[in-house]
Design an enzyme around this catalytic site. Structure first.
Site, PDB file in Angstrom:
ATOM      1  N   ASP A   1      -1.434  -0.530   6.043  1.00  0.00           N
ATOM      2  CA  ASP A   1      -1.578   0.186   7.314  1.00  0.00           C
ATOM      3  C   ASP A   1      -3.037   0.261   7.761  1.00  0.00           C
ATOM      4  OD1 ASP A   1      -2.098   2.117   5.133  1.00  0.00           O
ATOM      5  OD2 ASP A   1      -2.382   3.524   6.797  1.00  0.00           O
TER       6      ASP A   1
ATOM      7  N   ASP B   1      -0.170   5.125   0.861  1.00  0.00           N
ATOM      8  CA  ASP B   1      -0.375   6.128   1.906  1.00  0.00           C
ATOM      9  C   ASP B   1      -0.357   5.449   3.278  1.00  0.00           C
ATOM     10  OD1 ASP B   1      -0.744   8.641   2.911  1.00  0.00           O
ATOM     11  OD2 ASP B   1      -2.562   9.054   1.775  1.00  0.00           O
TER      12      ASP B   1
ATOM     13  N   ASP C   1       0.856  -1.175   0.000  1.00  0.00           N
ATOM     14  CA  ASP C   1       0.000   0.000   0.000  1.00  0.00           C
ATOM     15  C   ASP C   1       0.901   1.237   0.000  1.00  0.00           C
ATOM     16  OD1 ASP C   1      -2.487   1.472   0.381  1.00  0.00           O
ATOM     17  OD2 ASP C   1      -1.725   1.871   2.398  1.00  0.00           O
TER      18      ASP C   1
END
Ligand SMILES: [Mg+2]
Length: 351
Positions: free
Chosen positions: A219, A23, A21
Site C-alpha cells: 500500500d 499494515d 505487506d
C-alpha cells in the site's frame, strides 16, 4: 518496463506466491481491511501461497502469525518474513567462526539472530563484529551507546530497516531509522539496511517460500513498491492504506507498481493493460489523457477534468490515467507533470 502491466488471467493464477505487506493491506490498526481475509482465503484455495513481509523487527514471526490468525487469516510463523529475519539472514550469509553479534532491539530481532545460530554478545566490551539494530520501544541511550562503541571499534552496522517514523495511535513517533540516525551521528558510518525499500527482505521471503513467480503486494509506493522494483519482482499496489490514486498518478519511475487494484480482491481479477490510441490511453472501457498539468477522462457525457469536474475514478480510469501521466512525465524528463497539490482522488468500486 516502467508502466502498468496487464494479465490475461487472474493474478493468483499467474503468480505462485503473494509477498504481502501487513499494515494497510491486511489490517489497519486492530481491524482487518475490508475484503482482505476473504480474498486471501480465495487466493490460497486457488493454490497461491502467501508470505507476509513486514519491516517490523520487534515482533517475532509467531506473534505476527498469531495476530493474523486472530483477524481471520489463519497463518503459521513459516509464512512470515520480518526485517529482523532478513537482517539475520544477511549476517548469517556473511558469517564465519569469528562472527559475534550485538543485538540492539527487541525480542523479534534477538530471536531471528538466535534462529540463524549466530553467536550473541551483550556488550561492546565483548568485541562484536556486527551490530544489528531494530526497533523496540525499550531502547535507551545506553543501548545506542553500546552500538556506537562497537561500531567505532570496527564492528559492521546492520539496520533491520530505516523507517524514519512509526505510526502510533497518537501520531508519528521516531522509528528505527531515527534511532539508527542517532548512532550514525556518533559514528559517522552508514549502516546497511535489509528492510523495504531494499530488495533483501523480498528476496529472502521468496527464497523461504520457494516461490518461482512471486508478486509483491503493498500500500506504500516508497517502501513496498519501490522494494518490489529493487528486487525486480512485479508489484501490485492496493489503495486500502497509505497511498491512494493521487499518489499513484504522481509516482516516480522507481516507485511505480506493475499492477493496480482497489483492494486484495485484485488478486482474483484479470488486469487489462492500458494501451495508447490517438492521443488517449485506454484501459478496458476507460480513457484518459494529460492536458498540460491536468488529467482528462473521457466519459459518456463528455470529457471531464480530474479535480475540477470529478474526484472519483474507477480502477480502469486510474490505470489509464496513470499510464498517461507516467508517459507524459517521462517524456518531459520530470518526476511528474502533475501538480504537487493534485486534489485528492478516490477510487470507487466498479461494482
Ligand atoms: Mg503498509
Amino acid at each position: 518496463m516502467t508502466g502498468l502491466s496487464g494479465s490475461t488471467a487472474p493474478l493468483q493464477d499467474i503468480f505462485d506466491c503473494a509477498l504481502l505487506d501487513l499494515d494497510g493491506v491486511v489490517y489497519v490498526g486492530a481491524d482487518a481491511v475490508e475484503h482482505a481475509p476473504a480474498a486471501i482465503q480465495v487466493a490460497r484455495a486457488g493454490g497461491m501461497r502467501t508470505v507476509f513481509v513486514t519491516n517490523n523487527a520487534a515482533r517475532t514471526a509467531q506473534t505476527v502469525a498469531d495476530h493474523l490468525t486472530d483477524l481471520g487469516v489463519p497463518t503459521g510463523p513459516e509464512e512470515v518474513t520480518t526485517a529482523a529475519m532478513a537482517a539475520a539472514a544477511l549476517i548469517s550469509a556473511e558469517a564465519d567462526e569469528h562472527t559475534r553479534v550485538l543485538v540492539i532491539g527487541g525480542t523479534g530481532l534477538r530471536q531471528a539472530i538466535t534462529d540463524e545460530g549466530l553467536h550473541l554478545v551483550e556488550s561492546a566490551t565483548q568485541s562484536p563484529t556486527v551490530v544489528v539494530q531494530g526497533f523496540t520501544p525499550e531502547i535507551a541511550w545506553h543501548d545506542l551507546a553500546e552500538a556506537a562503541y562497537a561500531i567505532a571499534a570496527g564492528a559492521q552496522h546492520v539496520a533491520s530497516n530505516l523507517d524514519a517514523s512509526l505510526p502510533t495511535e497518537r501520531g508519528f513517533a521516531p522509528g528505527n531509522g531515527a534511532l539508527v540516525a542517532a548512532v550514525v551521528a556518533a559514528t559517522g558510518k552508514q549502516p546497511r539496511s535489509t528492510g523495504k525499500p531494499g530488495p533483501e527482505i523480498f528476496h529472502q521471503a521468496a527464497r523461504a517460500s520457494g516461490a518461482q513467480r512471486p508478486l509483491v503486494v503493498g500500500d506504500r509506493l516508497d517502501t513496498d513498491l519501490a522494494g518490489a522494483r529493487a528486487a525486480q519482482i512485479p508489484g501490485l499496489h492496493v489503495c486500502t492504506g497509505v497511498d491512494g490514486p493521487t499518489q499513484v498518478l504522481r509516482a516516480v519511475v522507481a516507485h511505480r507498481p506493475a499492477f493496480l487494484g482497489l483492494d486484495l480482491r485484485a488478486l482474483a481479477q484479470v488486469h487489462p493493460e492500458p494501451t495508447r490510441a490517438e492521443g488517449w490511453w485506454t484501459c478496458a472501457g476507460a480513457a484518459a489523457r494529460i492536458k498540460g498539468e491536468a488529467v482528462v477522462l473521457r466519459r459518456d457525457g463528455g470529457d471531464v477534468r480530474l479535480g475540477e469536474q470529478t474526484n472519483e475514478m474507477d480502477v480502469d480510469e486510474v490505470r489509464a490515467a496513470a499510464a498517461a501521466a507516467w508517459e507524459a512525465s517521462d517524456a518531459a524528463g520530470v518526476d511528474s507533470v502533475l501538480p504537487v497539490d493534485l486534489p485528492h482522488v478516490r477510487m470507487v468500486d466498479q461494482g
